[in-house]
Every structure is written in C-alpha cells, then in structure tokens.
Design an enzyme around this catalytic site. Structure first.
Site, PDB file in Angstrom:
ATOM      1  N   THR A   1       0.857  -1.165   0.000  1.00 57.15           N
ATOM      2  CA  THR A   1       0.000   0.000   0.000  1.00 57.15           C
ATOM      3  C   THR A   1       0.898   1.222   0.000  1.00 57.15           C
ATOM      4  O   THR A   1       1.953   1.209   0.653  1.00 57.15           O
ATOM      5  CB  THR A   1      -0.937  -0.044   1.223  1.00 57.15           C
ATOM      6  OG1 THR A   1      -1.686   1.149   1.272  1.00 57.15           O
ATOM      7  CG2 THR A   1      -0.197  -0.229   2.536  1.00 57.15           C
TER       8      THR A   1
ATOM      9  N   GLU B   1      -4.860  -2.827   4.831  1.00 56.65           N
ATOM     10  CA  GLU B   1      -4.430  -3.419   6.104  1.00 56.65           C
ATOM     11  C   GLU B   1      -5.490  -4.338   6.709  1.00 56.65           C
ATOM     12  O   GLU B   1      -5.208  -5.083   7.633  1.00 56.65           O
ATOM     13  CB  GLU B   1      -4.123  -2.296   7.106  1.00 56.65           C
ATOM     14  CG  GLU B   1      -2.844  -1.507   6.828  1.00 56.65           C
ATOM     15  CD  GLU B   1      -3.018  -0.398   5.792  1.00 56.65           C
ATOM     16  OE1 GLU B   1      -4.030  -0.419   5.051  1.00 56.65           O
ATOM     17  OE2 GLU B   1      -2.133   0.466   5.712  1.00 56.65           O
TER      18      GLU B   1
ATOM     19  N   LYS C   1      -6.491  10.165  -2.692  1.00 51.05           N
ATOM     20  CA  LYS C   1      -6.855   8.964  -3.440  1.00 51.05           C
ATOM     21  C   LYS C   1      -7.423   9.355  -4.796  1.00 51.05           C
ATOM     22  O   LYS C   1      -8.502   9.933  -4.885  1.00 51.05           O
ATOM     23  CB  LYS C   1      -7.856   8.141  -2.654  1.00 51.05           C
ATOM     24  CG  LYS C   1      -7.799   6.709  -3.067  1.00 51.05           C
ATOM     25  CD  LYS C   1      -8.451   5.824  -2.059  1.00 51.05           C
ATOM     26  CE  LYS C   1      -7.780   4.470  -2.044  1.00 51.05           C
ATOM     27  NZ  LYS C   1      -8.524   3.475  -1.331  1.00 51.05           N
TER      28      LYS C   1
ATOM     29  N   TRP D   1      -3.493   5.635  -4.227  1.00 47.12           N
ATOM     30  CA  TRP D   1      -2.947   6.669  -3.345  1.00 47.12           C
ATOM     31  C   TRP D   1      -1.841   7.459  -4.009  1.00 47.12           C
ATOM     32  O   TRP D   1      -1.004   6.909  -4.702  1.00 47.12           O
ATOM     33  CB  TRP D   1      -2.346   6.033  -2.090  1.00 47.12           C
ATOM     34  CG  TRP D   1      -3.299   5.408  -1.141  1.00 47.12           C
ATOM     35  CD1 TRP D   1      -3.293   4.105  -0.750  1.00 47.12           C
ATOM     36  CD2 TRP D   1      -4.371   6.041  -0.429  1.00 47.12           C
ATOM     37  NE1 TRP D   1      -4.289   3.892   0.160  1.00 47.12           N
ATOM     38  CE2 TRP D   1      -4.973   5.057   0.372  1.00 47.12           C
ATOM     39  CE3 TRP D   1      -4.869   7.335  -0.402  1.00 47.12           C
ATOM     40  CZ2 TRP D   1      -6.052   5.330   1.196  1.00 47.12           C
ATOM     41  CZ3 TRP D   1      -5.947   7.607   0.422  1.00 47.12           C
ATOM     42  CH2 TRP D   1      -6.527   6.610   1.208  1.00 47.12           C
TER      43      TRP D   1
HETATM   44  P1  AMP Z   1      -6.671   1.149   0.540  1.00 48.64           P
HETATM   45  O1  AMP Z   1      -5.705   0.727   1.565  1.00 48.64           O
HETATM   46  O2  AMP Z   1      -6.045   1.610  -0.730  1.00 48.64           O
HETATM   47  O3  AMP Z   1      -7.702   0.109   0.314  1.00 48.64           O
HETATM   48  O4  AMP Z   1      -7.443   2.424   1.092  1.00 48.64           O
HETATM   49  C1  AMP Z   1      -8.206   2.374   2.264  1.00 48.64           C
HETATM   50  C2  AMP Z   1      -8.736   3.741   2.556  1.00 48.64           C
HETATM   51  O5  AMP Z   1      -9.672   4.136   1.542  1.00 48.64           O
HETATM   52  C3  AMP Z   1      -9.514   3.846   3.840  1.00 48.64           C
HETATM   53  O6  AMP Z   1      -8.688   3.963   4.978  1.00 48.64           O
HETATM   54  C4  AMP Z   1     -10.336   5.113   3.578  1.00 48.64           C
HETATM   55  O7  AMP Z   1      -9.583   6.290   3.768  1.00 48.64           O
HETATM   56  C5  AMP Z   1     -10.661   4.952   2.100  1.00 48.64           C
HETATM   57  N1  AMP Z   1     -11.967   4.273   1.964  1.00 48.64           N
HETATM   58  C6  AMP Z   1     -12.194   2.974   1.703  1.00 48.64           C
HETATM   59  N2  AMP Z   1     -13.518   2.714   1.672  1.00 48.64           N
HETATM   60  C7  AMP Z   1     -14.138   3.890   1.933  1.00 48.64           C
HETATM   61  C8  AMP Z   1     -15.496   4.296   2.074  1.00 48.64           C
HETATM   62  N3  AMP Z   1     -16.492   3.438   1.914  1.00 48.64           N
HETATM   63  N4  AMP Z   1     -15.745   5.589   2.358  1.00 48.64           N
HETATM   64  C9  AMP Z   1     -14.740   6.475   2.509  1.00 48.64           C
HETATM   65  N5  AMP Z   1     -13.447   6.156   2.397  1.00 48.64           N
HETATM   66  C10 AMP Z   1     -13.140   4.883   2.119  1.00 48.64           C
END
Ligand code: AMP
Length: 545
Positions: free
Chosen positions: A188, A335, A445, A450
């Site tokens: 990540t 994570e 994002k 990211w």
């Molecule tokens: P990743 O590790 O790339 O899957 O990103 C995870 C992050 O995406 C989370 O900690 C949030 O900041 C954002 N995220 C994922 N799902 C949502 C959601 N349903 N609403 C808002 N933010 C989200």
C-alpha cells in the site's frame, strides 16, 4: 493451568483453516458452474481445480517451494484466480504486484517481498524492462498472454503459462500447512517513503471469506450474494485480493466472470451477455461505466454493486439507483483484508423513496460479523455514538494485518494501544452506521490509487517559483480526488502548466505514479500552520475545499 482447555484425542484431526478448504465445497457441489474470461475462454470448476493442480506442479518444477514468493502482474483474469489458490496452497506466498505503482516503487516491492518467480502479462513487460538489471531475487519469469505472439522484451522468460500448465499433471497433494502460514503479501502506498507491505495468513483469509459471506449472503433481499448470482470483479486483483470477493465467490461456487483489462464497452457487454449480477468497484469506475453511451442498451436492474475504496458521492448513488442498480457502500483498507463494514439498507427502509435511501447507502456502513469497530479520541477514549461526535476509527478483527513487512516502527504505529488505527475520521449514529467525515492520514486517493501528498510537497518545493507548498485532496466527481497544491510564490509567480510539467519529470523518471499529474495549483499568500508549526491540513481543507 486452565482445566477447560480442550484436550486433543491423539488421533483427532485438528482442522486447520486453509485456503485449499475453500475450494473443496464448490468442486464437489457445483462442478459444472463456469469461470469465464472476457469473450475468450470458459471452463467449469472441475477444470478450475485441475488447472490449480497443474499450476502447483508447474511452479514446483520451476523450483518454487514452501516459503518462496511468487509474484503476479496481470489484469483481472482466470489465471489470477488460479494463483490466488495454487500459490498459497503449496505453502508459498502470493505477491500481487500493484501494476499502477511507478517502476521504482514496483522494484522496491519486488526486493522487499523477495520475489522468487514473477508471472507477468505481456502488457507489463515494458515495466520490467524499465527496471531490468536491478532485480536481484527473481530466478524465473513466466509469460501470461492472451494472444500467441512472441513479445519483444529483454525479460528472460522461461515459458508461457498455458504451455507450462499443459505439460503438468492435474493432481497435486496439497500439504496441511499451519493455518498461520503467510499466504499473501501486497503493498500500500503510505504517507511517506516507499510502499508498505501488508500480509495475510491462510487462517485470516478463510475467516475473512466466512465473515464477508455471512454479511453479504444473509440480508433478505438488498445487496445479497447468493448461489444463483453471477460474479464479476471490477476491482484490480492486486488491490487487497479484489477485496477478497473472488475467495467468497469461489467458496460459494457461483459463476464467475473475469474481465481482463477494463474497457467500458467490454464490461457492459459482459454484464449483458453473461448476466452478471454482482460486482464491486471504486466510484470512478462506476462513473465511467454510467457515462458510457452503451449503458442505455444494457438492463442493469439485476446488478448489485458494492462501492468501496472511497466515499460514494450521493449523485452517483442516485444515478445508479435510477437505473435499477442495487448499489451500496463497503469499507475497508489494504491493512484490513479488506472488508470490515457494509452499508446494507435495513429491510423496513427499502420502500422509502430512492432519494431517502441514498443517505444510508452512502454511509460507510455497519461492522460485519467478528469486527470490533470503534471511534476514539486522541487518548483512545470512546466517542459517543450520537451521529455527530467524531474520532478515529480503530479496529479489531481476526483478519487484520499483524503489521507491515520488515517495518517495526510503522507496525507499532499501526497497532498502538492494541487496536488497528485506520487514520479515518468518522461518526457513528445510534443505528450502528458509521460515516467517514475526514481523513487523518496525509494521502490523496485518485481513481482508487494513493498519491502521497507529502512526497508531492517535497518535489514541488524544489521548483524555483515555489517558496512554500501544501498539497490537499480536492474532491472530484470523476476521479474521487485530485491533488490541489497551495503554493506561496518563490522567485517568480508559479503557474500550473509549468508545475504539472515539473511533476511529469518525476513521473517519467519512475519516482511518481502518473496520477500525480492531475495536479491543480492555487497561488496563496501564506499557508496555515498548527500551534507547533506544522502545515494545518484540517484548516486548509476547510478553507479551500
Ligand atoms: P486502501 O488501503 O487503498 O484500500 O485504502 C483504504 C482507505 O480508503 C480507507 O482507509 C479510507 O480512507 C478509504 N476508503 C475505503 N472505503 C471507503 C469508504 N467506503 N468511504 C470512505 N473512504 C473509504
């Protein structure tokens, strides 16, 4: 000594929670069900099991053994699904390479995970060519391709996937591993520095599969995944195992459709021709599909879609509902394996007008079984679930990464106080639904990927026209977010075109991903700081968004 600890009869079998056990049910009960790859290939679960055995044999022949790491660079495919099973089932670790990272970042992940073999789609050979001579650990590269053409590359390929499978046996005696054996690893992109590796064991993946199945498979009607569904992921399989849903779909034995490289016409056509009824994607992808002219010729009224990875905009939700799509939010992160919450609509609210349902469908969701999800303040005190008070979401669940690979400092930070810290700021209503309102972590994002705002700040600050810079995420209907650089002028007036082309030079050199070029620039007189002199992103977001 606890007298109630269960004593094991010496001949009793202690059933380990292993990925191979997820495969047993569908192969016995749904052997004729299909796995489909684009408009190119289809086979049944019987054949899926045979192909998994063939792959296990082929990898073993290449010298892969328990404890080794096998990496994959592919679009969403039947091959990837086979790797999801075969690699961990022989006791090796599957590294799902994030092909959207920059070449330098990919090289870092290959080194950090100590990949032994890489299975690479011909489309990604140029990426490996760009870092050739710098990869130390890999002894074999296997070609994945959809057409029978010999690609031009400097990568020393040892064979082609289908040819290796054709020469391998259809039987493999998969060992009974310890259920805590590491099964998967991926990376990540964090707030600073290089990507961070997360990892999951067989036990965690099995429990995540069962927890997600219990959550998605049990509502009476809304958003329910069941045996008659046809599943198609529209999330990259390198991104948290396509949110773990290929394991769920396989365990259920449903028909599965893998779309390869995403193209709107093809995705819509697969939904139509293969009767796809269950998918998941980030908002940007759904936005792309719904904006495509072909959408008018496809009946989407049987399609259930989980939107995750970013907050779902209410306008997108309403547009989808009007087309008959049963759309709702899922929440998780790399994570967390990833699913920890889902925003199903309670049965008694399903007759409400669509405009009213949008609010609940766009919430972050309620915790799924076995997940402890709490909102706390900075001292870890609980914040009242009154729908207003906010704090950080912290988690406990049986499937959360136990740390970052080879990174004690960040692992301790992630798990401070015995809870996994998400860096997401939210409130919780009395009805149990969470709603993310802000982000404590300093990342942006874009289209589900990211970009580190800190890294962008570092690089932009090197430009002569910049004296000071802060980067925040600007909400964007199409991309989710775009980086907005607030710039205090240096030697001369900064301009957006020049700064974007400056950022492009770091994209070209492999330092940044191309998403960074979505940069917008706003010239400001000064940048707000906190009491200890740090850039105050909270205030900047309030002021400029
Ligand atoms: P990743 O590790 O790339 O899957 O990103 C995870 C992050 O995406 C989370 O900690 C949030 O900041 C954002 N995220 C994922 N799902 C949502 C959601 N349903 N609403 C808002 N933010 C989200």
């Amino acid at each position: 000594m606890n007298d109630l600890l269960i004593e094991r009869t010496s001949s009793a079998y202690t059933y380990p929670l292993l990925i191979k056990n997820l495969l047993a049910y569908p192969v016995v009960n749904n052997p004729d069900q299909e796995i489909v790859y684009r408009d190119q290939l289809r086979f049944d679960y019987r054949t899926l099991r045979e192909r998994i055995c063939r792959l296990a044999n082929a990898l073993t022949k290449l010298g892969v053994k328990a404890g080794d790491t096998v990496a994959v660079m592919d679009w969403d495919s039947h091959r990837y699904l086979e790797c999801f099973f075969a690699v961990p089932m022989i006791g090796a670790v599957l590294h799902t390479i994030n092909v959207r990272l920059s070449p330098d970042q990919i090289l870092y992940t290959i080194d950090n995970a100590e990949d032994d073999v890489i299975l690479v789609h011909s489309d990604f050979l140029p990426t490996l060519d760009a870092i050739k001579g710098r990869i130390d650990t890999v002894h074999d590269y296997v070609l994945l391709c959809d057409e029978q053409v010999q690609p031009e590359t400097h990568v020393p390929l040892c064979g082609e996937y289908e040819a290796l499978l054709a020469n391998a046996s259809t039987e493999f005696d998969f060992p009974d591993l310890d259920e805590h054996t590491r099964a998967t690893t991926f990376y990540t992109t964090g707030t600073t520095g290089m990507p961070k590796g997360v990892y999951f064991s067989h036990r965690q993946l099995v429990l995540h599969t069962l927890g997600a199945l219990a959550a998605i498979g049990t509502p009476k009607t809304q958003g329910r995944l069941h045996q008659q569904d046809v599943y198609m992921p529209i999330t990259p399989m390198f991104h948290v195992h396509a949110w773990g849903l290929p394991y769920v779909a396989t365990a259920l034995g449903v028909k599965q459709v893998y779309p390869g490289r995403y193209a709107p016409e093809l995705l819509l056509n697969l939904i139509k021709e293969e009767d796809v009824t269950f998918s998941h994607c980030v908002p940007t992808i759904l936005h792309m599909l719904l904006s495509h002219p072909d959408v008018e010729s496809v009946d989407l009224s049987r399609w259930k879609v989980i939107i995750g990875g970013a907050a779902m905009p209410q306008s997108l939700c309403l547009a989808a509902l009007k087309l008959g799509i049963d759309i709702f939010t899922g929440y998780g992160m790399s994570e967390t394996c990833p699913i920890v919450a889902l925003a199903h609509v309670p049965e008694d609210q399903l007759d409400k007008p669509l405009e009213e349902q949008v609010e609940i469908r766009c919430k972050t969701g309620r915790a799924i079984p076995l997940v402890g999800m709490h909102i706390v303040d900075e001292e870890m005190n609980p914040v009242p679930a009154d729908g207003e008070s906010t704090g950080e979401i912290v988690l406990r669940a049986p499937w959360l990464t136990q740390g970052y690979l080879k990174d004690n400092h960040n692992s301790e930070q992630l798990w401070r106080g015995g809870y996994l810290h998400t860096g997401d700021v939210a409130n919780q209503g009395p009805n149990g639904y969470f709603k993310i309102t802000d982000r404590a972590k300093d990342v942006i994002k874009i289209a589900g990927e990211w970009v580190s705002s800190l890294e962008l700040e570092d690089l932009i600050a090197q430009h002569a026209t910049v004296s000071e810079v802060a980067v925040i995420g600007l909400p964007d209907d199409k991309w989710g977010e775009r980086p907005l650089a607030l710039v205090v002028p240096g030697e001369s007036e900064p301009n957006e075109k020049e700064l974007v082309s400056f950022v492009k030079s770091f994209v070209d050199s492999g330092r940044l991903t191309r998403h960074a070029m979505m940069l917008k620039v706003l010239v400001v007189d000064e940048i707000d700081k906190t009491s200890v002199g740090k850039i105050d992103k909270k205030v900047l977001r309030k002021k400029h968004l």
